[in-house]
Design an enzyme around this catalytic site. Structure first.
Site, mmCIF file in Angstrom:
data_model
loop_
_atom_site.group_PDB
_atom_site.id
_atom_site.type_symbol
_atom_site.label_atom_id
_atom_site.label_comp_id
_atom_site.label_asym_id
_atom_site.label_seq_id
_atom_site.Cartn_x
_atom_site.Cartn_y
_atom_site.Cartn_z
ATOM 1 N N CYS A 1 -8.719 -3.227 -1.706
ATOM 2 C CA CYS A 1 -10.178 -3.312 -1.592
ATOM 3 C C CYS A 1 -10.578 -4.132 -0.368
ATOM 4 O O CYS A 1 -9.881 -5.023 0.068
ATOM 5 C CB CYS A 1 -10.735 -3.998 -2.836
ATOM 6 S SG CYS A 1 -10.276 -3.170 -4.350
ATOM 7 N N ARG B 1 -7.606 0.193 5.534
ATOM 8 C CA ARG B 1 -6.862 -0.481 4.457
ATOM 9 C C ARG B 1 -6.591 0.460 3.287
ATOM 10 O O ARG B 1 -5.774 0.173 2.424
ATOM 11 C CB ARG B 1 -7.645 -1.690 3.956
ATOM 12 C CG ARG B 1 -7.768 -2.814 4.958
ATOM 13 C CD ARG B 1 -8.867 -3.778 4.544
ATOM 14 N NE ARG B 1 -8.590 -4.393 3.277
ATOM 15 C CZ ARG B 1 -8.076 -5.623 3.145
ATOM 16 N NH1 ARG B 1 -7.774 -6.297 4.225
ATOM 17 N NH2 ARG B 1 -7.856 -6.149 1.970
ATOM 18 N N TRP C 1 -10.057 0.226 -3.812
ATOM 19 C CA TRP C 1 -8.772 0.914 -4.016
ATOM 20 C C TRP C 1 -8.485 0.733 -5.490
ATOM 21 O O TRP C 1 -8.210 -0.385 -5.943
ATOM 22 C CB TRP C 1 -7.698 0.250 -3.141
ATOM 23 C CG TRP C 1 -6.388 0.951 -3.131
ATOM 24 C CD1 TRP C 1 -6.007 1.992 -2.344
ATOM 25 C CD2 TRP C 1 -5.260 0.656 -3.971
ATOM 26 N NE1 TRP C 1 -4.714 2.367 -2.611
ATOM 27 C CE2 TRP C 1 -4.234 1.564 -3.617
ATOM 28 C CE3 TRP C 1 -5.009 -0.260 -4.974
ATOM 29 C CZ2 TRP C 1 -2.982 1.569 -4.229
ATOM 30 C CZ3 TRP C 1 -3.768 -0.277 -5.586
ATOM 31 C CH2 TRP C 1 -2.766 0.641 -5.212
ATOM 32 N N ASN D 1 -11.894 -8.203 -5.119
ATOM 33 C CA ASN D 1 -10.588 -7.677 -4.719
ATOM 34 C C ASN D 1 -9.556 -8.481 -5.500
ATOM 35 O O ASN D 1 -9.558 -9.709 -5.436
ATOM 36 C CB ASN D 1 -10.384 -7.867 -3.204
ATOM 37 C CG ASN D 1 -9.046 -7.310 -2.736
ATOM 38 O OD1 ASN D 1 -8.407 -6.533 -3.453
ATOM 39 N ND2 ASN D 1 -8.620 -7.716 -1.559
ATOM 40 N N GLY D 2 -8.701 -7.799 -6.262
ATOM 41 C CA GLY D 2 -7.686 -8.514 -7.042
ATOM 42 C C GLY D 2 -7.568 -7.898 -8.423
ATOM 43 O O GLY D 2 -8.108 -6.827 -8.691
ATOM 44 N N GLU E 1 14.047 3.538 6.692
ATOM 45 C CA GLU E 1 12.708 3.487 7.301
ATOM 46 C C GLU E 1 12.234 4.892 7.649
ATOM 47 O O GLU E 1 11.072 5.237 7.443
ATOM 48 C CB GLU E 1 12.741 2.596 8.534
ATOM 49 C CG GLU E 1 11.449 2.531 9.328
ATOM 50 C CD GLU E 1 10.243 2.024 8.546
ATOM 51 O OE1 GLU E 1 10.434 1.513 7.420
ATOM 52 O OE2 GLU E 1 9.118 2.168 9.030
ATOM 53 N N LYS F 1 8.789 6.512 6.262
ATOM 54 C CA LYS F 1 7.764 7.044 7.165
ATOM 55 C C LYS F 1 7.407 8.469 6.774
ATOM 56 O O LYS F 1 6.255 8.837 6.654
ATOM 57 C CB LYS F 1 8.275 7.013 8.617
ATOM 58 C CG LYS F 1 8.306 5.648 9.250
ATOM 59 C CD LYS F 1 6.956 5.145 9.712
ATOM 60 C CE LYS F 1 6.244 4.162 8.849
ATOM 61 N NZ LYS F 1 6.854 3.097 8.173
ATOM 62 N N GLU G 1 5.622 8.736 3.261
ATOM 63 C CA GLU G 1 4.300 8.127 3.061
ATOM 64 C C GLU G 1 3.197 8.841 3.833
ATOM 65 O O GLU G 1 2.023 8.707 3.471
ATOM 66 C CB GLU G 1 4.317 6.639 3.386
ATOM 67 C CG GLU G 1 4.530 6.264 4.819
ATOM 68 C CD GLU G 1 4.416 4.749 5.014
ATOM 69 O OE1 GLU G 1 3.657 4.089 4.300
ATOM 70 O OE2 GLU G 1 5.115 4.231 5.886
ATOM 71 N N HIS H 1 28.937 10.512 -2.937
ATOM 72 C CA HIS H 1 28.817 9.876 -4.265
ATOM 73 C C HIS H 1 27.581 10.369 -4.996
ATOM 74 O O HIS H 1 27.039 9.661 -5.849
ATOM 75 C CB HIS H 1 28.789 8.351 -4.081
ATOM 76 C CG HIS H 1 30.020 7.824 -3.419
ATOM 77 N ND1 HIS H 1 31.213 7.630 -4.068
ATOM 78 C CD2 HIS H 1 30.267 7.552 -2.112
ATOM 79 C CE1 HIS H 1 32.128 7.212 -3.213
ATOM 80 N NE2 HIS H 1 31.589 7.150 -2.016
ATOM 81 N N LYS I 1 -3.127 -0.359 3.465
ATOM 82 C CA LYS I 1 -2.434 -1.025 4.562
ATOM 83 C C LYS I 1 -1.859 -2.367 4.125
ATOM 84 O O LYS I 1 -0.775 -2.738 4.534
ATOM 85 C CB LYS I 1 -3.394 -1.251 5.744
ATOM 86 C CG LYS I 1 -2.747 -1.909 6.951
ATOM 87 C CD LYS I 1 -1.612 -1.068 7.513
ATOM 88 C CE LYS I 1 -0.912 -1.741 8.668
ATOM 89 N NZ LYS I 1 0.296 -0.991 9.088
HETATM 90 C C1 AGP Z 1 4.955 0.730 5.716
HETATM 91 O O1 AGP Z 1 4.757 1.893 6.493
HETATM 92 C C2 AGP Z 1 4.001 0.624 4.571
HETATM 93 N N1 AGP Z 1 2.667 0.674 5.004
HETATM 94 C C3 AGP Z 1 4.310 -0.516 3.628
HETATM 95 O O2 AGP Z 1 5.608 -0.302 3.129
HETATM 96 C C4 AGP Z 1 4.284 -1.944 4.231
HETATM 97 O O3 AGP Z 1 5.357 -2.116 5.122
HETATM 98 C C5 AGP Z 1 4.454 -2.951 3.078
HETATM 99 O O4 AGP Z 1 3.347 -2.812 2.211
HETATM 100 C C6 AGP Z 1 4.568 -4.408 3.544
HETATM 101 O O5 AGP Z 1 3.380 -4.769 4.206
HETATM 102 P P1 AGP Z 1 3.370 -6.155 5.031
HETATM 103 O O6 AGP Z 1 4.373 -6.004 6.131
HETATM 104 O O7 AGP Z 1 1.965 -6.288 5.520
HETATM 105 O O8 AGP Z 1 3.751 -7.246 4.073
#
Ligand code: AGP
Length: 616
Positions: free
Chosen positions: A2, A27, A74, A100-101, A489, A493, A496, A512, A611
């Site tokens: 949020c 965000r 969110w 937010n929370g 990674e 990528k 997501e 395995h 984000k």
């Molecule tokens: C990465 O592409 C994602 N957006 C997510 O995994 C992100 O890396 C993770 O939420 C950690 O965020 P931060 O680095 O702001 O702590």
């Protein structure tokens, strides 16, 4: 997560908050709304969908007003609907709030308040807090001795279990805006004849560069010309004003189509900025200004524990390989969300390092606090100056990668692994790493920006490869040693932003289990580098090809990939071992970006994602 923007002061509340919400769109959210004093009391407007839907609903007077609160939601409790969108207004109409929370004891609150005659229009935990503040406000004496609105907020927060960042208004107090935080960031913006509240500094830098970062359990009481901060238990707090050196152009797309694209192409600059001023005069080591640990203390460290989430956790895995290899210090890597509840036994000479781009990820913050509670020295590798994680760790290294708006982390990731490489170099040179080895590493790091530029020139080629592979619904990423975290990674990528089910594995793990997935409809991306694992990686490629699996091979130029063995080859410049993870990351970023485009996905705001994850 949020987003919050609150405003008090000049006759422009609605327009300032609207601009702020637009700056917070990156965000991730699913609905938005605002309450604004537009002359005849407060008006509340809420819409599901993008902020533009809210904008289209606002009339001229609502863009003015001298007081307001606004929010992008969110969803945590309750589905996406106007009723569940914020702001919430208490059933007696006395209090409006954005939050937010996560409030963990909201059900008990709702039961108590229902018994007092309060009603609920939504399924959210936030509305329970709103009615609770209204309840306390109703009970507060109105004898002028204390501000009943401020007292009602303060008393209500003492009953909250969980996390909050809130902005609250009360029609009886049209000159007052109140904010508070516990676990969810909240920033005060200090303007001329106006004050702002925001969950992220990027929402208000178009109004002011002077900010105060609230700490947990603090309540801020804002009027247009002054403000005061106190704790939930009424202890006054002295405000520390920070100047934000935010370059507003960073939050603009410029000539790019997406922020993710822009940030991929910014990597030569972000890497340069992260290295600037951090190499020794003799060119054999690195150093950092903010570790708050001298060489003698660093030489006492006999274990390093890295904590993070998501992409940042992959950076930690790269750090493990690099620090163990070049500094010979044992390293452990833990998901922050697991560490904070695991009560892991750690020996006293352990250094705990949190990696976080946003500096607000609640699990990483929680794990950091758990480590501090146990008395461990903590460091943060972080890209957000003034963030909670930066302020609560004992020392730290800022990435200086510039703001990262795209939800999928790209330049922050390569910046983190570059910082980890420099940390490995620094720690190694405090121990057994020779001058000559140090000079080679420094030279390799200094060449990075130019080498990344060379790889970025393959954008069109990588886009063509992505087009061929965008139709698949599954994909494996495979690599050995330093390429294993990059395989993870790459899979993150792709999944997501294109929603393809991608998984990363150590290449040797294929036999395995994962090899059962190999077929014509499940391609594999192999990350292959020269060295002791090269021939074994080729053998793994052949095992996949023998089962009709298509293979994209990303390799360093010094690898001799047999003709016809793989379906596509993408080469990166030959380089020192320590920078291979960075160079090999660029093609997987471009690959996932172009696959997502080909599949018509929203690259910068992928579904369900935020984000910065500031709720557990
Ligand atoms: C990465 O592409 C994602 N957006 C997510 O995994 C992100 O890396 C993770 O939420 C950690 O965020 P931060 O680095 O702001 O702590």
């Amino acid at each position: 997560m949020c987003g919050i923007v609150g405003y008090i002061g000049l006759d422009r509340a609605g327009s300032v908050m609207l601009d702020g919400l637009k700056r917070l769109e990156y965000r991730g959210y699913d609905s938005s709304g605002m309450v604004v004093s537009a002359g005849k009391g407060f008006e509340q407007i809420k819409r599901t969908g993008r902020v533009v839907k809210l904008e289209e609903s606002l009339k001229e007077p609502q863009l003015g007003g001298n007081l307001g609160i606004s929010h992008t939601r969110w969803a945590t409790h309750g589905d996406v609907s106007e009723a569940n969108a914020h702001p919430h207004t208490s059933s007696d109409g006395k209090i409006s709030l954005v939050h937010n929370g996560v409030i963990e004891n909201y059900n008990g609150m709702k039961d108590f308040l229902a018994g007092k005659g309060y009603t609920f229009q939504s399924e959210t935990d936030s509305e329970a807090l709103c009615n609770l503040i209204a309840y306390h406000y109703d009970k507060e004496p109105k004898d002028g001795k204390k501000n009943p609105f401020h007292e009602a907020v303060r008393k209500s927060l003492r009953h909250v279990e969980g996390t909050y960042g809130i902005a609250v208004v009360c029609p009886d107090f049209p000159e007052d805006l109140i904010g508070a935080r516990k676990g969810s960031p909240l920033i005060v913006g200090i303007g001329k004849g106006e004050h702002l509240l925001a969950s992220d500094v990027s929402a208000i830098t178009h109004c002011t560069q002077n900010v105060v970062y609230l700490d947990d359990n603090e309540v801020v009481h804002l009027k247009k010309d002054n403000f005061s901060i106190s704790t939930v238990s009424s202890k006054s707090v002295e405000a520390v004003i920070h100047k934000v050196d935010w370059d507003t152009s960073e939050a603009e797309l410029g000539d790019y189509d997406h922020f993710m694209q822009k940030e991929i192409f910014e990597q030569p600059t972000s890497l340069e900025n992260g290295m600037r001023g951090r190499f020794s005069d003799d060119g054999s080591t690195a150093f950092f200004g903010g570790l708050n640990l001298n060489p003698q203390e660093l030489c006492q460290i006999d274990r390093i524990l890295f904590l993070a989430c998501g992409t940042a956790w992959h950076s930690c895995l790269v750090a493990e390989y690099l620090i163990e290899r070049f500094a010979r210090i044992p390293v452990e890597v833990e998901y922050a969300s697991e560490f904070r509840y695991r009560n892991a036994p750690l020996d006293k000479n352990t250094l705990v390092v949190a990696i976080s781009q946003s500096g607000e990820t609640i699990d990483t913050l929680g794990a950091l606090r758990e480590a501090k509670r146990k008395g461990f020295r903590t460091l943060a590798i972080n890209n957000s100056v003034g963030s909670t994680i930066a302020r609560e760790s004992d020392g730290g290294i800022y990435q200086h990668a510039g703001s990262e708006i795209g939800v999928a982390s790209t330049k922050a990731f390569t910046s983190q692994i570059m910082i980890c490489a420099m940390l490995a170099l620094y720690l190694g040179r405090l121990r057994d790493l020779s001058y000559g080895d140090g000079v080679q590493i420094v030279n390799a790091l200094k060449k990075l920006p130019e080498q990344v530029k060379e790889i970025l020139k393959q954008n069109d080629k990588i886009a063509a490869v992505a087009k061929k592979f965008a139709k698949y619904e599954d994909c494996l990423f495979l690599g050995r040693q330093l390429m294993f975290p990059i395989a993870l990674e790459g899979a993150l990528k792709l999944k997501e932003i294109s929603y393809i089910h991608a998984e990363g594995y150590p290449a040797a793990e294929m036999k395995h289990g994962p090899i059962a997935l190999i077929c014509e409809d499940c391609p594999s991306v192999f990350l292959v580098t020269s060295g002791e694992t090269f021939s074994k990686s080729l053998a793994n490629v052949q095992e996949v090809k023998a089962r009709k699996g298509k293979v994209i091979c990303i390799a360093t130029e010094d690898c001799d990939i047999p003709d016809g063995l793989v379906d596509e080859t993408i080469l990166v410049p030959e380089c020192h071992e320590i920078v291979k993870p960075i160079l090999m990351s660029i093609p997987i970023q471009l690959f996932s970006y172009h696959v997502a485009l080909e599949r018509g996905c929203d690259v910068d705001k992928p579904r369900n994602l935020a984000k910065s994850v500031t709720v557990e």
